[in-house]
Design a protein around this motif. Structure first.
Motif, PDB file in Angstrom:
ATOM      1  N   ARG A  56       0.561  -0.796  -0.602  1.00 37.29           N
ATOM      2  CA  ARG A  56      -0.011   0.053  -0.017  1.00 37.29           C
ATOM      3  C   ARG A  56       0.663   1.173  -0.053  1.00 37.29           C
ATOM      4  NH1 ARG A  56      -0.955  -0.060   4.681  1.00 37.29           N
ATOM      5  NH2 ARG A  56      -0.009  -1.947   4.596  1.00 37.29           N
ATOM      6  N   GLY A  57       1.990   1.235  -0.018  1.00 40.39           N
ATOM      7  CA  GLY A  57       3.182   1.748  -0.006  1.00 40.39           C
ATOM      8  C   GLY A  57       4.254   1.929   0.321  1.00 40.39           C
ATOM      9  N   PRO A  58       5.285   2.588   0.883  1.00 38.89           N
ATOM     10  CA  PRO A  58       6.688   2.993   1.506  1.00 38.89           C
ATOM     11  C   PRO A  58       6.479   2.205   2.706  1.00 38.89           C
ATOM     12  CG  PRO A  58       5.903   5.043   0.294  1.00 38.89           C
ATOM     13  CD  PRO A  58       4.677   4.447   0.670  1.00 38.89           C
ATOM     14  N   CYS A  59       7.933   1.025   2.529  1.00 35.60           N
ATOM     15  CA  CYS A  59       7.401   0.388   3.767  1.00 35.60           C
ATOM     16  C   CYS A  59       6.811   0.953   5.252  1.00 35.60           C
ATOM     17  CB  CYS A  59       8.992  -0.371   4.333  1.00 35.60           C
ATOM     18  SG  CYS A  59       8.926  -1.738   6.198  1.00 35.60           S
ATOM     19  N   GLY A  60       6.138   0.557   6.303  1.00 30.25           N
ATOM     20  CA  GLY A  60       5.778   0.871   7.341  1.00 30.25           C
ATOM     21  C   GLY A  60       5.274   2.506   7.152  1.00 30.25           C
ATOM     22  N   GLY A  61       4.660   2.889   6.013  1.00 29.13           N
ATOM     23  CA  GLY A  61       4.531   4.746   5.634  1.00 29.13           C
ATOM     24  C   GLY A  61       6.129   5.187   6.849  1.00 29.13           C
ATOM     25  N   ALA A  62       6.768   5.048   6.448  1.00 26.89           N
ATOM     26  CA  ALA A  62       8.206   5.921   6.882  1.00 26.89           C
ATOM     27  C   ALA A  62       8.137   6.986   6.498  1.00 26.89           C
ATOM     28  CB  ALA A  62       9.371   5.185   7.056  1.00 26.89           C
ATOM     29  N   PRO A  63       8.507   7.195   5.752  1.00 27.92           N
ATOM     30  CA  PRO A  63       8.242   8.993   4.904  1.00 27.92           C
ATOM     31  C   PRO A  63       7.347   9.927   5.404  1.00 27.92           C
ATOM     32  CG  PRO A  63       7.640   7.891   3.191  1.00 27.92           C
ATOM     33  CD  PRO A  63       7.661   6.444   4.229  1.00 27.92           C
ATOM     34  N   ASP A  64       5.915   9.268   5.936  1.00 28.64           N
ATOM     35  CA  ASP A  64       5.341  10.050   6.701  1.00 28.64           C
ATOM     36  C   ASP A  64       5.828  10.243   8.604  1.00 28.64           C
ATOM     37  OD1 ASP A  64       2.706   8.829   4.913  1.00 28.64           O
ATOM     38  OD2 ASP A  64       3.174  11.098   5.032  1.00 28.64           O
ATOM     39  N   LEU A  65       6.704   9.690   9.007  1.00 22.86           N
ATOM     40  CA  LEU A  65       7.063   9.097   9.980  1.00 22.86           C
ATOM     41  C   LEU A  65       8.085  10.150  10.451  1.00 22.86           C
ATOM     42  CD1 LEU A  65       5.343   5.827  10.922  1.00 22.86           C
ATOM     43  CD2 LEU A  65       4.444   8.105  11.635  1.00 22.86           C
ATOM     44  N   LEU A  66       9.811   9.689   9.343  1.00 20.23           N
ATOM     45  CA  LEU A  66      10.424   9.789   9.169  1.00 20.23           C
ATOM     46  C   LEU A  66      11.467  11.131   8.764  1.00 20.23           C
ATOM     47  CD1 LEU A  66      11.876   6.818  10.266  1.00 20.23           C
ATOM     48  CD2 LEU A  66      12.404   9.029  12.157  1.00 20.23           C
ATOM     49  N   SER A  67      11.960  11.793   8.641  1.00 22.25           N
ATOM     50  CA  SER A  67      12.448  13.326   7.252  1.00 22.25           C
ATOM     51  C   SER A  67      13.845  12.502   7.210  1.00 22.25           C
ATOM     52  CB  SER A  67      12.787  14.147   7.712  1.00 22.25           C
ATOM     53  OG  SER A  67      13.423  13.874   9.411  1.00 22.25           O
ATOM     54  N   ARG A  68      14.555  11.135   7.687  1.00 25.59           N
ATOM     55  CA  ARG A  68      15.985  10.710   6.960  1.00 25.59           C
ATOM     56  C   ARG A  68      15.258   8.632   7.103  1.00 25.59           C
ATOM     57  NH1 ARG A  68      17.272   7.607  11.684  1.00 25.59           N
ATOM     58  NH2 ARG A  68      15.622   8.856  13.622  1.00 25.59           N
ATOM     59  N   PRO A  69      15.994   8.530   5.586  1.00 26.92           N
ATOM     60  CA  PRO A  69      16.012   7.079   5.676  1.00 26.92           C
ATOM     61  C   PRO A  69      16.793   6.375   6.436  1.00 26.92           C
ATOM     62  CG  PRO A  69      17.960   8.371   4.787  1.00 26.92           C
ATOM     63  CD  PRO A  69      17.311   9.195   5.325  1.00 26.92           C
ATOM     64  N   VAL A  70      15.545   4.989   6.443  1.00 21.73           N
ATOM     65  CA  VAL A  70      16.396   3.914   7.449  1.00 21.73           C
ATOM     66  C   VAL A  70      16.622   2.871   6.778  1.00 21.73           C
ATOM     67  CG1 VAL A  70      15.505   2.241   9.062  1.00 21.73           C
ATOM     68  CG2 VAL A  70      14.698   5.344   8.956  1.00 21.73           C
ATOM     69  N   ALA A  71      17.716   2.373   7.056  1.00 21.07           N
ATOM     70  CA  ALA A  71      18.143   1.481   5.739  1.00 21.07           C
ATOM     71  C   ALA A  71      17.052   0.224   6.249  1.00 21.07           C
ATOM     72  CB  ALA A  71      19.461   0.609   6.947  1.00 21.07           C
ATOM     73  N   ASP A  72      16.562  -0.502   7.556  1.00 19.76           N
ATOM     74  CA  ASP A  72      15.658  -1.248   7.114  1.00 19.76           C
ATOM     75  C   ASP A  72      14.643  -1.486   6.256  1.00 19.76           C
ATOM     76  OD1 ASP A  72      16.805  -1.517   9.857  1.00 19.76           O
ATOM     77  OD2 ASP A  72      16.920  -3.918   9.359  1.00 19.76           O
ATOM     78  N   PHE A  73      13.890  -0.433   6.555  1.00 21.20           N
ATOM     79  CA  PHE A  73      12.661   0.114   5.150  1.00 21.20           C
ATOM     80  C   PHE A  73      13.367   0.350   3.976  1.00 21.20           C
ATOM     81  CE2 PHE A  73      10.915   0.160   9.208  1.00 21.20           C
ATOM     82  CZ  PHE A  73      10.850   1.414  10.086  1.00 21.20           C
ATOM     83  N   GLU A  74      14.040   0.515   3.979  1.00 23.67           N
ATOM     84  CA  GLU A  74      14.658   0.857   2.447  1.00 23.67           C
ATOM     85  C   GLU A  74      14.928  -0.270   2.399  1.00 23.67           C
ATOM     86  OE1 GLU A  74      16.900   5.418   1.424  1.00 23.67           O
ATOM     87  OE2 GLU A  74      18.170   3.395   2.464  1.00 23.67           O
ATOM     88  N   ALA A  75      15.282  -1.619   2.981  1.00 25.36           N
ATOM     89  CA  ALA A  75      15.536  -2.666   2.481  1.00 25.36           C
ATOM     90  C   ALA A  75      14.483  -3.578   1.913  1.00 25.36           C
ATOM     91  CB  ALA A  75      16.175  -3.609   3.336  1.00 25.36           C
ATOM     92  N   VAL A  76      13.243  -3.133   3.048  1.00 27.84           N
ATOM     93  CA  VAL A  76      11.982  -3.514   2.230  1.00 27.84           C
ATOM     94  C   VAL A  76      11.636  -3.296   0.812  1.00 27.84           C
ATOM     95  CG1 VAL A  76       9.773  -4.230   3.023  1.00 27.84           C
ATOM     96  CG2 VAL A  76      10.982  -4.710   4.522  1.00 27.84           C
ATOM     97  N   ASP A  77      11.569  -1.489   0.519  1.00 26.01           N
ATOM     98  CA  ASP A  77      10.740  -1.040  -0.671  1.00 26.01           C
ATOM     99  C   ASP A  77      12.258  -1.509  -1.936  1.00 26.01           C
ATOM    100  OD1 ASP A  77      10.722   2.057   1.690  1.00 26.01           O
ATOM    101  OD2 ASP A  77       9.343  -0.010   1.269  1.00 26.01           O
ATOM    102  N   ASN A  78      13.416  -1.636  -1.500  1.00 24.12           N
ATOM    103  CA  ASN A  78      14.369  -1.966  -2.940  1.00 24.12           C
ATOM    104  C   ASN A  78      13.900  -3.461  -3.026  1.00 24.12           C
ATOM    105  OD1 ASN A  78      15.329   0.294  -2.466  1.00 24.12           O
ATOM    106  ND2 ASN A  78      17.187  -0.492  -0.878  1.00 24.12           N
ATOM    107  N   GLU A  79      14.017  -4.504  -1.411  1.00 22.16           N
ATOM    108  CA  GLU A  79      13.276  -5.786  -1.905  1.00 22.16           C
ATOM    109  C   GLU A  79      11.324  -5.944  -3.335  1.00 22.16           C
ATOM    110  OE1 GLU A  79      12.594  -8.065   1.456  1.00 22.16           O
ATOM    111  OE2 GLU A  79      11.664  -9.798   0.526  1.00 22.16           O
ATOM    112  N   TYR A  80      11.059  -4.543  -2.606  1.00 26.58           N
ATOM    113  CA  TYR A  80       9.860  -5.017  -3.542  1.00 26.58           C
ATOM    114  C   TYR A  80       9.839  -3.915  -5.236  1.00 26.58           C
ATOM    115  CZ  TYR A  80       4.838  -3.359  -4.702  1.00 26.58           C
ATOM    116  OH  TYR A  80       3.714  -3.862  -4.900  1.00 26.58           O
TER     117      TYR A  80
END
Length: 945
Positions: A146-170
């Motif tokens: 349904r969108g970026p992992c964990g809705g991270a862009p709405d919760l954080l202003s910086r990238p997080v490796a674990d969330f980026e890894a899931v997004d990259n996997e997708y």
């Protein structure tokens, strides 16, 4: 599993492919605050892998956590547990969030977490025989997001490796599905998901190229051309570059499908460089999926890279280390972390420097790099000098990351260095490239083996936490046997994964059964097999260096000096220095401490295998004999300054054996201190290989050092081994000498009863052997121990017998020792005047002999007598003299006793500040292994509180 229903409670399900969502039964529940959502998102993104407290703290506050950060995290975790299980008691572990030493993890399965369900569907799609069915399954998987992992862009202003890894996997799966859909004519099915990924990654040329092809495939050429034009403008405006080759090829495919009215916008069919395009290469090798550890190395290197960037300097980082230590892995991981800072691409070359004959010449690498940068073949000069100039010109206004792997020497690197400061060069080598630091300001990072905690982390990340942590003892043994070498740890992990039904304890047993060899570290892949990896360095050695490397396997200690290495190989010291420097350059040997060299445990195991194959029994025996002769002669020379009365046999000089010649007691003590662990290992090896006489003769020359520096327990252990070996060999002289030596160690440890028994046994053997000198020594020892247990009559008798024998033999040092001990006994039996006369006689003899140790001992004994007489001025004078002499000769035990006496005298005089200073000085000098002495000093200090 996480979707189960413990205690018949409602089903709990989670979603992390998009904003975090939670359902209990059919009812969706609110995950809570922003911080709680982030914590839950990280747990779900790890999908059953542990998350440490520090990971949570970094996620929530990055580098500036509040003091209460850990408490806040625990509070959120407890709240989440009760959200999933409303009836959960405080501090109860909960069902879905489990915690252990590795951290916290979600216990969920594919029925309870969309990310795991997504992965299951992707596996089915990849395994499907029918392409159409595969596309359908891919699409079902992709619809879960349904969108970026964990809705991270709405919760954080910086990238997080674990969330980026899931997004990259997708995104990778979207790419796979798109490629298959284009081949099967079903591109329309994946277009919605592809559009979303393309919108999230507007500058990802691979994604945008697929979007162009998919739009064209479904008949939307006009939109495809518009997308290309907008992207080309964005690349030019934002990054100052033109579209890469893949995107241009996709655009040409779109044009071939139609849109002839827009053909004037298409680029020509010539290569990008013909139109002035700059190709953005992406040559990095794949990154390890489970890179772990090296946190401090990464932190320091990144800080240096960014610091030099701010200074406008060319950035060169050289990563050096032994074979298998992870140089390439670290360089690759660093490169991937830095790719965004180098938008003009990444160049990579394996310079094959491990093989002198196969090493790539710089000109060949330059040609490949220029091709990769878009320069046409006819435009590449033929001379290396011109190629290097063109290469620097192409990179002059660019920011490119360059990785030069497996470099042999600085000359191989210099032509490949950019001229402008915008780029970064990462170099890996087994060899010393200090020349690059001197001429180009390179930062040299010496990579060491992993500490135990990071080694465990590596194994856990490879084999899985559940399997690794189920048998912590086996995990610890594996870490110990791999000795922190990342490649060894990775090989063991790979072998473990290849046998999913095998417990970790069985893997540890295989390594144990190899008995320190390399049989437990073999793989079919020559790029990972330890023997193959080590052999690349070994094959490049000169014959002399290869021979010394093999012979080092005979050395039992943790490290070796140049003199010992020269003796082992039978070389002159200057020749040995050249050979050792070659081994250092090869990284098969490292300098552990200044002037002390050693090999990693597994490299040493490789050397043992080579030694068994290449060197005859005669050669090995000769090398072992030279090594033992070196240590016996060196210890004998040093002991002459410490314990001259122990007349161990001096082995004859031998060609190829280097002699040590300490000039005084301090140098002798320093030599023994530096070689202490080695000498212990040499004696043990000698006993185990039948060289019993060499072992106990060496012990005779080492015991004086043990006594002077207070290594009581180690002394007892070493001499016990020598005694057992001498008795087993039927060596009467060795047995008697070791009985007497062991008695000294036991007496120093406070076991006077055992010391008496051992001395009585030794005395009988010495009398039988007719060894009057040793008989006198043993009687003196019996007198001292008898005095300690309160048997003053026997003490006087033994000491008088010892004195008569020493006088008859003319052994003056022995007479000083007997007289000084006799003085103590005389004082105890009431002959106080005689006592002072006796100790005065001993002190005068020691001064005539200019024997610093005995003079210090005599001053100590007389000082204690004065203290008992409450003659404090004389006591202070003697303790001060003893301290000065002990400091001069470097006798730690004597220094401690002198400072204790100074403190005792000051305390008796009510000068508590002076007593505190003296006792603290004694405590700072005390041997860490002597707990009784430390406790006695602390009891003194406690009286001042």
């Amino acid at each position: 599993m996480g979707s189960g229903t413990p205690n018949d409670g409602p089903l709990v399900r989670f979603a992390v492919l998009g904003p975090v969502r939670v359902w209990r039964g059919d009812r969706e529940v609110d995950p809570g605050s922003r911080q709680q959502r982030l914590i839950l998102a990280l747990l779900l993104a790890r999908a059953g892998r542990p998350v440490g407290i520090t990971d949570f703290v970094t996620l929530l506050w990055d580098q500036r956590p509040p003091r209460s950060a850990v408490n806040i995290v625990h509070l959120h975790l407890g709240t989440l547990r009760r959200l999933f299980e409303p009836g959960l008691r405080p501090r109860a572990p909960g069902r879905w969030i489990a915690g252990d030493a590795a951290g916290y993890r979600m216990t969920v399965d594919a029925d309870g977490l969309d990310l795991l369900h997504f992965r299951d569907l992707v596996r089915l799609a990849r395994a499907a025989d029918d392409p159409a069915q595969a596309v359908t399954t891919y699409v079902a998987a992709l619809h879960l997001s349904r969108g970026p992992c964990g809705g991270a862009p709405d919760l954080l202003s910086r990238p997080v490796a674990d969330f980026e890894a899931v997004d990259n996997e997708y995104a990778d799966v979207v790419g796979e599905a798109t490629d298959l859909a284009l081949r099967t004519g079903t591109a329309r099915l994946v277009l919605p998901m592809l559009r979303r990924v393309a919108a999230q990654r507007p500058l990802d040329e691979a994604v945008q190229a697929r979007l162009l092809l998919t739009l064209s495939e479904v008949g939307q050429q006009a939109e495809a051309i518009t997308v290309y034009q907008e992207l080309r403008n964005r690349l030019s405006d934002d990054l100052g570059i033109d579209p890469g080759r893949e995107l241009q090829e996709a655009y040409r495919t779109v044009l071939r499908h139609g849109a002839a009215d827009l053909s004037q916008d298409s680029p020509s069919d010539e290569s990008p460089s013909a139109d002035g395009f700059f190709v953005s290469p992406a040559q990095l090798p794949p990154e390890l999926p489970h890179f772990t550890g090296r946190r401090e190395s990464l932190r320091r290197t990144l800080a240096l890279i960014h610091g030099r960037a701010a200074a406008g300097a060319l950035r060169i980082v050289v990563i050096e280390g032994i074979p298998g230590v992870g140089k390439t892995s670290l360089a690759t991981h660093l490169a991937y972390r830095l790719t965004d800072e180098f938008p003009d691409g990444q160049l990579y070359a394996d310079l094959r420097g491990l093989d002198r004959d196969a090493a790539l010449p710089p000109g060949e690498v330059l040609q490949a790099f220029l091709h990769a940068l878009g320069v046409r073949g006819p435009d590449i000069p033929s001379s290396d000098l011109a190629r290097s100039g063109l290469y620097r010109s192409v990179l002059a206004e660019r920011r490119v990351l360059i990785v030069l792997d497996n470099v042999r020497d600085a000359d191989q690197v210099r032509p490949l260095l950019p001229g402008a400061p915008g780029s970064l060069v990462l170099v890996t080598s087994r060899y010393c490239l200090s020349g690059l630091a001197a001429t180009h300001g390179a930062h040299v990072l010496g990579l060491d083996v992993l500490p135990d905690d990071e080694a465990r982390e590596l194994v856990v990340s490879r084999v899985g936490a559940a399997r690794a942590l189920a048998d912590r003892q086996a995990l610890d043994e594996i870490v110990e046997r791999c000795a922190g070498l990342p490649l060894a740890l990775a090989v063991v992990a790979a072998r473990t994964l290849a046998r999913p039904g095998q417990r970790l304890s069985a893997v540890a047993r295989e390594l144990r059964d190899a008995q320190g060899g390399l049989d437990g570290f073999g793989l079919d892949d020559p790029d990972s097999d330890l023997r193959a990896i080590f052999s690349w360095s070994y094959r490049g050695l000169t014959p002399s260096a290869a021979r010394l490397f093999r012979l080092l396997a005979l050395h039992p200690g943790p490290d070796i000096t140049l003199s010992a290495a020269a003796s082992l190989a039978g070389l002159a010291v200057p020749d040995a220095r050249d050979v050792v420097e070659e081994l250092l350059r090869s990284r098969l040997v490292t300098e552990r401490r200044t002037g002390r060299y050693g090999a990693h445990d597994l490299i040493a195991a490789y050397a043992r295998e080579l030694l068994a194959e290449a060197d005859s029994d005669v050669e090995r025996e000769a090398a072992t004999d030279r090594l033992l002769r070196y240590y016996r002669r060196a210890a004998h020379a040093a002991n002459l300054h410490l314990n001259r009365e122990i007349d161990a046999d001096l082995p004859a000089a031998h060609d190829g054996v280097v002699d040590e010649n300490p000039t005084d007691g301090r140098e002798a003590s320093e030599w023994f201190a530096a070689e202490r662990e080695v000498l212990k290992a040499v004696m043990r090896q000698a006993n185990q290989t039948g060289r019993v006489y060499d072992a106990w003769q060496l012990e005779l020359t080492v015991q004086g050092f043990y006594q002077r520096d207070g290594w009581w327990q180690e002394w007892a252990t070493v001499v016990r081994e020598c005694l057992d070996a001498a008795e087993a060999a039927g060596d009467s002289a060795g047995t008697a000498n070791m009985l007497r030596s062991l008695a000294g160690a036991r007496f120093s440890l406070g076991d006077s009863a055992a010391a008496l028994t051992l001395l009585e046994r030794a005395l009988v053997i010495f009398v039988d052997l007719g060894d009057a000198s040793r008989e006198s020594l043993t009687l003196r020892n019996l007198g001292e121990v008898s005095f300690a247990v309160g048997d003053h009559d026997r003490s006087v008798s033994c000491l008088h017998q010892a004195l008569r024998i020493a006088e008859s033999l003319g052994e003056q040092v022995a007479q000083v020792d007997v007289l000084s001990r006799l003085a103590d006994t005389q004082y105890e039996i009431g002959a106080r005047a005689k006592s002072f006369e006796t100790i005065g006689r001993a002190l005068a003899m020691s001064e005539q002999l200019s024997h610093g140790v005995r003079r210090s001992q005599c001053h100590l004994r007389r000082a204690n007598l004065y203290l008992r007489e409450r003659r404090y001025a004389e006591s202070l004078a003697d303790f001060t003299a003893a301290d000065e002499l002990a400091t001069t000769v470097g006798g730690r035990v004597l220094m401690v006793k002198a400072k204790l006496g100074l403190g005792d005298t000051a305390y008796a005089m009510d000068d508590w500040p002076a007593a505190r200073v003296a006792w603290l000085a004694a405590l700072s000098l005390a041997n860490d292994s002597d707990r009784q002495q430390e406790a006695a000093i602390r009891r003194r200090l406690a009286k001042l509180s």
